[in-house]
Design an enzyme around this catalytic site. Structure first.
Site, short mmCIF file in Angstrom:
data_model
loop_
_atom_site.label_atom_id
_atom_site.label_comp_id
_atom_site.label_asym_id
_atom_site.label_seq_id
_atom_site.Cartn_x
_atom_site.Cartn_y
_atom_site.Cartn_z
N MET A 95 0.79 -1.24 0.00
CA MET A 95 0.00 0.00 0.00
C MET A 95 0.82 1.29 0.00
SD MET A 95 -2.97 -1.17 -0.28
CE MET A 95 -4.10 0.15 0.11
N ASN A 112 3.72 -5.39 -10.36
CA ASN A 112 2.60 -5.20 -9.42
C ASN A 112 1.38 -5.94 -9.94
OD1 ASN A 112 1.09 -4.04 -7.24
ND2 ASN A 112 0.24 -2.54 -8.65
N HIS A 114 -2.80 -5.69 -9.83
CA HIS A 114 -3.88 -4.74 -9.50
C HIS A 114 -5.23 -5.40 -9.81
CE1 HIS A 114 -5.67 -0.83 -8.81
NE2 HIS A 114 -6.43 -1.06 -9.88
C1 GRF Z 1 -5.01 -7.85 -4.28
O1 GRF Z 1 -6.33 -7.72 -4.73
C2 GRF Z 1 -4.08 -7.11 -5.20
O2 GRF Z 1 -4.49 -7.09 -6.52
C3 GRF Z 1 -4.12 -5.71 -4.63
O3 GRF Z 1 -4.21 -5.89 -3.24
C4 GRF Z 1 -4.79 -7.16 -2.95
C5 GRF Z 1 -3.84 -7.90 -2.08
O4 GRF Z 1 -4.37 -9.11 -1.60
N1 GRF Z 1 -3.00 -4.93 -5.08
P1 GRF Z 1 -3.44 -10.13 -0.82
O5 GRF Z 1 -2.78 -9.38 0.32
O6 GRF Z 1 -2.43 -10.67 -1.78
O7 GRF Z 1 -4.37 -11.21 -0.31
#
Ligand code: GRF
Length: 194
Positions: A95, A112, A114
């Protein structure tokens, strides 16, 4: 047949902030004999990130940085990445927006994932926005990271149907399943062009 003589896995760091379900799928992938990556380092921006449990479980080096002072955290982190000889960074629910300077140092080596069909729905709360806009399809995208948010070159995408009864949680779960499938594939694809 893939020739495995001289085959060396790419030292990889995964950056997380939360649940780490993508991290879990990447670890599973990295443990396959023919996987092109080895996960040597897990970075978290949150001390309580659930995903850190996977680091413990698999005995992978982990560190948490609070990124309150972004340039300081990045400086310390860059040193650690150097020590661990990291050649690839996979952001997985991370984040924090990395600085231009950091991205430049790992130019073309940061990926990354998304949860939308980029270039649509960059940023946060994608599933809510997709549902509010009554989109028929959504999905996920693996892309290179550049200095603009969710805007780097796309490596792979997977489309899913948004059903009439969909809510943000059900859509999130549906898309996460696909994320776990495409992130490893996209990494393999990207590494052939590194
Ligand atoms: C996922 O949906 C990813 O695409 C986004 O954040 C979420 C992370 O999920 N960037 P996790 O922590 O891998 O379960």
């Amino acid at each position: 047949m893939v020739k495995l003589i001289g085959f060396k896995k790419v030292n990889t760091a995964v950056f997380i902030s939360g649940a780490g379900s993508n991290l879990r799928s990447l670890i599973k992938f990295s443990l396959l004999k023919k996987s092109p990556i080895k996960i040597n380092f897990i970075v978290s921006s949150k001390i309580k990130a659930k995903g850190l449990e996977y680091a413990k479980l698999h005995k992978i080096k982990k560190k948490t940085y609070n990124f309150k002072n972004i340039s300081f955290s990045e400086k310390v982190l860059l040193k650690e990445l150097e020590i661990s000889k990291i050649n690839l960074i996979c952001l997985a629910g991370f984040m924090i927006i990395l600085s231009k300077n950091f991205i430049k140092k790992f130019n073309g080596k940061i990926l990354n994932i998304h949860p939308s069909l980029l270039p649509k729905y960059k940023g946060l709360n994608t599933h809510e926005r997709v549902i509010n806009n009554r989109e028929k399809f959504s999905g996920c995208t693996v892309h290179y990271v550049n200095s603009q948010l969710d805007a780097g070159k796309i490596i792979m995408q997977k489309k899913v149907k948004v059903s009439k009864k969909e809510n943000p949680q059900s859509l999130k779960e549906k898309i996460l399943k696909q994320e776990h499938q495409i992130y490893p594939k996209a990494i393999s694809k990207a590494l052939t062009s590194l």
